[in-house]
Design an enzyme around this catalytic site. Structure first.
Site, PDB file in Angstrom:
ATOM      1  N   ASP A  42       0.966  -1.231   0.072  1.00  0.00           N
ATOM      2  CA  ASP A  42       0.004  -0.036   0.020  1.00  0.00           C
ATOM      3  C   ASP A  42       0.959   1.140  -0.201  1.00  0.00           C
ATOM      4  OD1 ASP A  42      -2.422   1.803   0.445  1.00  0.00           O
ATOM      5  OD2 ASP A  42      -3.527  -0.159   0.640  1.00  0.00           O
ATOM      6  N   GLY A  89      -5.436   1.479  -6.282  1.00  0.00           N
ATOM      7  CA  GLY A  89      -5.511   2.520  -7.373  1.00  0.00           C
ATOM      8  C   GLY A  89      -6.133   3.764  -7.035  1.00  0.00           C
ATOM      9  N   ARG A  98     -12.764  12.708 -15.742  1.00  0.00           N
ATOM     10  CA  ARG A  98     -12.322  11.433 -16.045  1.00  0.00           C
ATOM     11  C   ARG A  98     -10.907  11.259 -16.299  1.00  0.00           C
ATOM     12  NH1 ARG A  98     -14.384   7.090 -19.564  1.00  0.00           N
ATOM     13  NH2 ARG A  98     -13.759   8.010 -21.324  1.00  0.00           N
ATOM     14  N   ASN A 131     -10.197  -0.033 -10.815  1.00  0.00           N
ATOM     15  CA  ASN A 131     -10.858   0.733 -11.963  1.00  0.00           C
ATOM     16  C   ASN A 131     -10.079   1.876 -12.302  1.00  0.00           C
ATOM     17  OD1 ASN A 131     -13.274  -0.589 -12.266  1.00  0.00           O
ATOM     18  ND2 ASN A 131     -13.867  -0.215 -10.335  1.00  0.00           N
ATOM     19  N   ASP A 159     -18.967  -9.202 -12.016  1.00  0.00           N
ATOM     20  CA  ASP A 159     -20.225  -8.853 -12.967  1.00  0.00           C
ATOM     21  C   ASP A 159     -20.965 -10.246 -13.326  1.00  0.00           C
ATOM     22  OD1 ASP A 159     -19.731  -6.119 -13.169  1.00  0.00           O
ATOM     23  OD2 ASP A 159     -17.787  -6.786 -14.085  1.00  0.00           O
ATOM     24  N   HIS A 187     -15.567  -3.373 -17.843  1.00  0.00           N
ATOM     25  CA  HIS A 187     -16.151  -3.539 -16.470  1.00  0.00           C
ATOM     26  C   HIS A 187     -16.648  -2.097 -15.930  1.00  0.00           C
ATOM     27  CE1 HIS A 187     -16.733  -3.877 -12.238  1.00  0.00           C
ATOM     28  NE2 HIS A 187     -16.013  -2.996 -11.966  1.00  0.00           N
ATOM     29  N   SER A 242     -18.901  -2.328  -3.412  1.00  0.00           N
ATOM     30  CA  SER A 242     -18.563  -3.910  -3.231  1.00  0.00           C
ATOM     31  C   SER A 242     -17.255  -4.203  -2.521  1.00  0.00           C
ATOM     32  CB  SER A 242     -18.836  -4.743  -4.452  1.00  0.00           C
ATOM     33  OG  SER A 242     -19.730  -3.826  -5.175  1.00  0.00           O
TER      34      SER A 242
HETATM   35  P1  NAI Z   1     -10.109   1.384  -1.103  1.00  0.00           P
HETATM   36  O1  NAI Z   1      -9.970   2.742  -1.325  1.00  0.00           O
HETATM   37  O2  NAI Z   1     -10.736   1.018   0.250  1.00  0.00           O
HETATM   38  O3  NAI Z   1      -8.666   0.740  -1.150  1.00  0.00           O
HETATM   39  C1  NAI Z   1      -7.789   1.032  -2.147  1.00  0.00           C
HETATM   40  C2  NAI Z   1      -6.442   0.990  -1.521  1.00  0.00           C
HETATM   41  O4  NAI Z   1      -5.492   1.262  -2.596  1.00  0.00           O
HETATM   42  C3  NAI Z   1      -6.096   1.949  -0.428  1.00  0.00           C
HETATM   43  O5  NAI Z   1      -5.697   1.416   0.718  1.00  0.00           O
HETATM   44  C4  NAI Z   1      -5.052   2.784  -1.114  1.00  0.00           C
HETATM   45  O6  NAI Z   1      -4.206   3.398   0.047  1.00  0.00           O
HETATM   46  C5  NAI Z   1      -4.356   1.907  -1.854  1.00  0.00           C
HETATM   47  N1  NAI Z   1      -3.441   2.184  -3.159  1.00  0.00           N
HETATM   48  C6  NAI Z   1      -3.647   3.628  -3.619  1.00  0.00           C
HETATM   49  N2  NAI Z   1      -2.719   3.587  -4.506  1.00  0.00           N
HETATM   50  C7  NAI Z   1      -1.968   2.870  -4.367  1.00  0.00           C
HETATM   51  C8  NAI Z   1      -0.904   2.416  -4.800  1.00  0.00           C
HETATM   52  N3  NAI Z   1      -0.035   3.344  -6.091  1.00  0.00           N
HETATM   53  N4  NAI Z   1      -0.071   1.351  -4.594  1.00  0.00           N
HETATM   54  C9  NAI Z   1      -0.631   0.544  -3.669  1.00  0.00           C
HETATM   55  N5  NAI Z   1      -1.728   0.837  -3.289  1.00  0.00           N
HETATM   56  C10 NAI Z   1      -2.467   1.715  -3.501  1.00  0.00           C
HETATM   57  O7  NAI Z   1     -10.848   0.770  -2.480  1.00  0.00           O
HETATM   58  P2  NAI Z   1     -11.690  -0.453  -2.646  1.00  0.00           P
HETATM   59  O8  NAI Z   1     -13.075  -0.516  -2.328  1.00  0.00           O
HETATM   60  O9  NAI Z   1     -10.874  -1.463  -1.893  1.00  0.00           O
HETATM   61  O10 NAI Z   1     -11.425  -0.741  -4.143  1.00  0.00           O
HETATM   62  C11 NAI Z   1     -10.200  -0.950  -4.799  1.00  0.00           C
HETATM   63  C12 NAI Z   1     -10.364  -0.731  -6.329  1.00  0.00           C
HETATM   64  O11 NAI Z   1     -11.062  -1.665  -6.830  1.00  0.00           O
HETATM   65  C13 NAI Z   1     -11.130   0.666  -6.575  1.00  0.00           C
HETATM   66  O12 NAI Z   1     -10.501   1.067  -7.923  1.00  0.00           O
HETATM   67  C14 NAI Z   1     -12.455   0.103  -7.256  1.00  0.00           C
HETATM   68  O13 NAI Z   1     -12.958   0.950  -7.952  1.00  0.00           O
HETATM   69  C15 NAI Z   1     -12.142  -1.220  -7.814  1.00  0.00           C
HETATM   70  N6  NAI Z   1     -13.281  -2.299  -7.747  1.00  0.00           N
HETATM   71  C16 NAI Z   1     -13.272  -2.997  -8.930  1.00  0.00           C
HETATM   72  C17 NAI Z   1     -14.217  -4.044  -8.984  1.00  0.00           C
HETATM   73  C18 NAI Z   1     -14.292  -4.927 -10.208  1.00  0.00           C
HETATM   74  O14 NAI Z   1     -15.060  -5.752 -10.417  1.00  0.00           O
HETATM   75  N7  NAI Z   1     -13.237  -4.932 -11.244  1.00  0.00           N
HETATM   76  C19 NAI Z   1     -15.294  -4.125  -7.944  1.00  0.00           C
HETATM   77  C20 NAI Z   1     -15.140  -3.180  -6.846  1.00  0.00           C
HETATM   78  C21 NAI Z   1     -14.241  -2.321  -6.970  1.00  0.00           C
END
Ligand code: NAI
Length: 331
Positions: A42, A89, A98, A131, A159, A187, A242
């Site tokens: 992280d 991310g 965007r 994402n 999905d 996605h 989610s």
């Molecule tokens: P979150 O915000 O709770 O966790 C993201 C983590 O990534 C945070 O701890 C942050 O500090 C860390 N982070 C940020 N930049 C980073 C980097 N350069 N290197 C390493 N870690 C870094 O978000 P959550 O809810 O865990 O979601 C994570 C991602 O997954 C989001 O982009 C979300 O949109 C995506 N997502 C994708 C899904 C899919 O089906 N493909 C479904 C649900 C979420």
């Protein structure tokens, strides 16, 4: 006894990370007889929280967990990993364009691509969850040219599972009896959840979903929009996106990729497009795939009707535009 597999989870201090790492440590991703070493990455502002997750992993005394690396150093995180699940991310914040979000993620995925290319184990399998998942995976592929394109994928299994769930609820059947839905494309809300080849196991044999549902208006309307907008519905209900279902889907994705899909069953994966089904080539597009011996293959020869064709094209168009936007961020 099997050698431990090293699994990287980036963004491990986040919501999905918190749900995902215990699943991996319990053998949900790679099997109940496969020891694992978790690598968690992280960023510095989350370092303390990340260390808390590491403490909990120790406290859980998982028998399969042979080690934990918790770090904010991308090289240390990537060294020797066999599987990389990229959850970290930059999220879209209120008022952000965007292009600004894309630009942040392009730079993250460009640098993490290099670290993986130089330090991961040969033949490392990569799953991008963060994402914009398809385009982050594409950037990772472009900047890690020595990693085979076949090894870089993105998550559309959530999905896919949501589509199975909707059909099972509608028909009041077990979700495990429903199979072969398809998520095509991105996605994002332009994805096309396709039930035209999906079936349900019934006491009188396997039946097409279309024959059992008998409600084309629902299948061509509400079913599609419910799956497309499920992520937003979860945010509205939970005030958070989610996480448990995303983590579970990430485990399903890697498990089926490594251990194989059951005979007669396909799953959806975002993979580097070769132009199958006239999808744009050179983007990461979600297709129906089967997996065997650690390799995925796009299911060929499925009939695509006119309704579906338009939807495959629309989501492909969006991916082409995202690719252009991502490239414009690089220059
Ligand atoms: P979150 O915000 O709770 O966790 C993201 C983590 O990534 C945070 O701890 C942050 O500090 C860390 N982070 C940020 N930049 C980073 C980097 N350069 N290197 C390493 N870690 C870094 O978000 P959550 O809810 O865990 O979601 C994570 C991602 O997954 C989001 O982009 C979300 O949109 C995506 N997502 C994708 C899904 C899919 O089906 N493909 C479904 C649900 C979420």
């Amino acid at each position: 006894v099997k050698e431990p597999v090293r699994v990287l989870v980036t963004g491990a201090a986040g919501q999905i990370g918190y749900a995902l790492v215990p699943m991996i440590a319990r053998g949900v991703m790679l099997g109940a007889d496969q020891p694992v070493i978790l690598h968690m990455l992280d960023i510095p502002p989350a370092a303390e929280a990340l260390n808390g997750v590491k403490m909990e992993l120790v406290d859980a005394a998982f028998p399969l967990l042979k080690g934990v690396v918790a770090t904010t150093d991308v090289v240390e995180a990537c060294t020797g990993v066999n599987v990389a699940v990229m959850v970290g991310g930059f999220p879209r914040k209120e008022g952000m364009e965007r292009k600004d979000v894309m630009s942040k993620n392009v730079s993250i995925y460009k640098s993490q691509a290099s670290a993986l290319e130089q330090h991961a184990a040969p033949n490392c399998k990569v799953l991008v969850v963060a994402n914009p998942a398809n385009t982050n995976a594409l950037i990772l592929k472009e900047f890690a040219p020595s990693i085979p394109a076949k090894n870089i994928t993105c998550l559309t299994r959530l999905d896919h599972n949501r589509a199975l769930g909707q059909i099972s609820e509608k028909l009041n059947v077990q979700v495990s009896d429903v199979k072969n839905v398809i998520i095509w494309g991105n996605h994002s809300s332009s994805q096309y959840p396709d039930v035209n080849h999906a079936t349900v196991m019934t006491p009188s044999g396997e039946k097409p979903v279309r024959e059992l549902v008998k409600d084309d208006a629902w299948l061509n309307g509400e079913f599609i929009t419910t799956v497309q907008q499920r992520g937003a519905a979860i945010i509205k209900a939970r005030k958070l996106s989610s996480a448990l279902s995303a983590a579970s889907a990430a485990c399903d994705h890697i498990r089926d990729w490594v251990l194989g899909t059951p005979e007669g069953t396909w799953v959806s994966m975002g993979v580097y497009s070769d132009g199958s089904y006239n999808a744009p080539a050179g983007v990461i597009y979600s297709f129906p795939v089967t997996c065997k011996n650690g390799e995925w293959t796009i299911v060929q020869g499925l009939a695509i009707d006119e309704f579906s064709r338009k939807k495959l094209d629309l989501t492909g168009q969006e991916l082409t535009e995202e690719k252009e936007l991502a490239y414009s961020c690089l220059s």
